[in-house]
Design a protein around this motif. Sequence first.
Motif, PDB file in Angstrom:
ATOM      1  N   PHE A 161       0.828  -1.205   0.000  1.00  0.00           N
ATOM      2  CA  PHE A 161       0.000   0.000   0.000  1.00  0.00           C
ATOM      3  C   PHE A 161       0.863   1.257   0.000  1.00  0.00           C
ATOM      4  O   PHE A 161       0.585   2.221  -0.724  1.00  0.00           O
ATOM      5  N   HIS A 162       1.931   1.274   0.790  1.00  0.00           N
ATOM      6  CA  HIS A 162       2.797   2.451   0.852  1.00  0.00           C
ATOM      7  C   HIS A 162       3.540   2.706  -0.458  1.00  0.00           C
ATOM      8  O   HIS A 162       4.087   3.801  -0.655  1.00  0.00           O
ATOM      9  N   ALA A 163       3.564   1.721  -1.346  1.00  0.00           N
ATOM     10  CA  ALA A 163       4.210   1.899  -2.649  1.00  0.00           C
ATOM     11  C   ALA A 163       3.268   2.507  -3.690  1.00  0.00           C
ATOM     12  O   ALA A 163       3.702   2.842  -4.797  1.00  0.00           O
ATOM     13  N   VAL A 164       1.984   2.681  -3.353  1.00  0.00           N
ATOM     14  CA  VAL A 164       1.016   3.243  -4.301  1.00  0.00           C
ATOM     15  C   VAL A 164       1.324   4.713  -4.554  1.00  0.00           C
ATOM     16  O   VAL A 164       1.552   5.487  -3.609  1.00  0.00           O
ATOM     17  N   ASP A 165       1.325   5.094  -5.809  1.00  0.00           N
ATOM     18  CA  ASP A 165       1.499   6.496  -6.193  1.00  0.00           C
ATOM     19  C   ASP A 165       0.186   7.239  -5.937  1.00  0.00           C
ATOM     20  O   ASP A 165      -0.835   6.909  -6.556  1.00  0.00           O
ATOM     21  N   PRO A 166       0.171   8.235  -5.041  1.00  0.00           N
ATOM     22  CA  PRO A 166      -1.083   8.948  -4.761  1.00  0.00           C
ATOM     23  C   PRO A 166      -1.722   9.536  -6.018  1.00  0.00           C
ATOM     24  O   PRO A 166      -2.948   9.552  -6.141  1.00  0.00           O
ATOM     25  N   ALA A 167      -0.903   9.998  -6.950  1.00  0.00           N
ATOM     26  CA  ALA A 167      -1.455  10.581  -8.176  1.00  0.00           C
ATOM     27  C   ALA A 167      -2.167   9.531  -9.012  1.00  0.00           C
ATOM     28  O   ALA A 167      -3.222   9.793  -9.602  1.00  0.00           O
ATOM     29  N   GLU A 168      -1.613   8.316  -9.053  1.00  0.00           N
ATOM     30  CA  GLU A 168      -2.245   7.238  -9.812  1.00  0.00           C
ATOM     31  C   GLU A 168      -3.611   6.901  -9.231  1.00  0.00           C
ATOM     32  O   GLU A 168      -4.531   6.519  -9.958  1.00  0.00           O
ATOM     33  N   ALA A 169      -3.750   7.076  -7.913  1.00  0.00           N
ATOM     34  CA  ALA A 169      -5.027   6.802  -7.258  1.00  0.00           C
ATOM     35  C   ALA A 169      -5.954   8.012  -7.263  1.00  0.00           C
ATOM     36  O   ALA A 169      -7.076   7.931  -6.744  1.00  0.00           O
ATOM     37  N   GLY A 170      -5.517   9.127  -7.828  1.00  0.00           N
ATOM     38  CA  GLY A 170      -6.328  10.339  -7.808  1.00  0.00           C
ATOM     39  C   GLY A 170      -6.415  10.968  -6.432  1.00  0.00           C
ATOM     40  O   GLY A 170      -7.355  11.705  -6.126  1.00  0.00           O
ATOM     41  N   LEU A 171      -5.409  10.708  -5.603  1.00  0.00           N
ATOM     42  CA  LEU A 171      -5.426  11.191  -4.218  1.00  0.00           C
ATOM     43  C   LEU A 171      -4.190  12.018  -3.893  1.00  0.00           C
ATOM     44  O   LEU A 171      -3.802  12.147  -2.729  1.00  0.00           O
ATOM     45  N   ASP A 172      -3.587  12.620  -4.915  1.00  0.00           N
ATOM     46  CA  ASP A 172      -2.388  13.415  -4.673  1.00  0.00           C
ATOM     47  C   ASP A 172      -2.693  14.740  -3.983  1.00  0.00           C
ATOM     48  O   ASP A 172      -1.773  15.426  -3.523  1.00  0.00           O
ATOM     49  N   GLY A 173      -3.948  15.102  -3.854  1.00  0.00           N
ATOM     50  CA  GLY A 173      -4.317  16.302  -3.106  1.00  0.00           C
ATOM     51  C   GLY A 173      -4.850  15.996  -1.720  1.00  0.00           C
ATOM     52  O   GLY A 173      -5.332  16.899  -1.025  1.00  0.00           O
ATOM     53  N   LEU A 174      -4.757  14.741  -1.286  1.00  0.00           N
ATOM     54  CA  LEU A 174      -5.315  14.329   0.005  1.00  0.00           C
ATOM     55  C   LEU A 174      -4.400  14.737   1.146  1.00  0.00           C
ATOM     56  O   LEU A 174      -3.210  14.415   1.162  1.00  0.00           O
ATOM     57  N   GLY A 175      -4.949  15.443   2.123  1.00  0.00           N
ATOM     58  CA  GLY A 175      -4.206  15.759   3.332  1.00  0.00           C
ATOM     59  C   GLY A 175      -3.105  16.790   3.125  1.00  0.00           C
ATOM     60  O   GLY A 175      -2.961  17.383   2.049  1.00  0.00           O
ATOM     61  N   TRP A 176      -2.299  16.986   4.180  1.00  0.00           N
ATOM     62  CA  TRP A 176      -1.197  17.947   4.187  1.00  0.00           C
ATOM     63  C   TRP A 176       0.020  17.234   4.769  1.00  0.00           C
ATOM     64  O   TRP A 176       0.223  17.222   5.997  1.00  0.00           O
ATOM     65  N   PRO A 177       0.863  16.640   3.907  1.00  0.00           N
ATOM     66  CA  PRO A 177       1.989  15.848   4.414  1.00  0.00           C
ATOM     67  C   PRO A 177       2.991  16.652   5.244  1.00  0.00           C
ATOM     68  O   PRO A 177       3.564  16.113   6.191  1.00  0.00           O
TER      69      PRO A 177
END
Length: 360
Positions: A161-177
């Motif tokens: 799961f930690h290897a998933v690219d957030p952009a590929e999942a459409g979640l690159d705008g999720l949260g504030w790292p």
Amino acid sequence: MDRETAITPELAEVRPDERFDESQLAEHLRGHLRGSDGPLAVQQFARGKANLTYLLRFGEPGGPVTEYVLRRPPLGPVAPGSHDMEREYRVLSRLWRAFPLAARAFLFCDDESVIGAPFFVMERRRGVVVQGAVPPEFGNGDDAASNRKLSEVVVDTLAEFHAVDPAEAGLDGLGWPEGFMDRQLGGWIARWNKARHEPNPLVEELADWLQKTQPPSPPATLLHNDWRLDNMAVDPDDPGVCVAVYDWDMCTRGDPFADVGTLMGCWFDPDEDSIFLDPMPTRTPGFMTRGEAISRYGEKSGRDVSGMHWYVVFGTFKMGVILQQIYIRWLRGQTQDERFATMGHDAARLFELAAARRST
């Protein structure tokens, strides 16, 4: 965990204080979900202690049935940012494309007049949820090979799961790292202060230690934020194969070691006393030790885990706060679930364990 608790049935009749108007729900869903035109029958998933989860079965008795799962927040006030159904829906309506082990969400409703709270509906995934003790289909805890597989699958799936690219999942705008762990630590300390029913100097000492010794974070990834074996389902024919991961309401982007710390916080080694109803059978023969599990995550993820000690203490501290939050809802009469009556004691013992783990 004792066997009586471990074999709690997956499904049960809806608890009296957690019922809602099923006809009103059926009317709201009709025409918006495939197969939702038939009669609706509702049962409750019996094992959860936070968000409330229900099985929806549409269809005539004896005929074809279409099943969905409905999720809503627990009864009573909830901490800001937790039990967020809209967030969980947003994640699950996208994540399945890049991480197929996440069930797909179909519909979100923020109209509290329908069932009394916001909710969403998602697909049902079938598999074996291992909670507390190893079930009979995997040897009742006596099959060391099966136990080893269970300990590996929870670690390996997390690294996947930690290897998933957030952009590929459409979640690159999720949260504030940026500053994620600072906010996490401050937030959990604040939750303790709101949920405590009596003073506990050890918690104050732990909070001070965590703040003073916090390590720098690695690069951010997607986070689940409640990763445990009982939030997964595995293949009935092979405990080493994950078929689903559940409970995504706190998913965000941030420090991946926060997920590892959550997992390791409830990973009890053979020489540690049982603190409460263990959510994972970590002391069964063949199950990896906590140190072995941390090393395996490092190997699978390619990350340096030499500083994981702090995250284990934080994960244990966080678990204590979670139990305290559940207990205070019971103490204030905001839920009638008697399973929660001893959780104040359990939380106190977890804080003692967190303190002890500072030196291990």
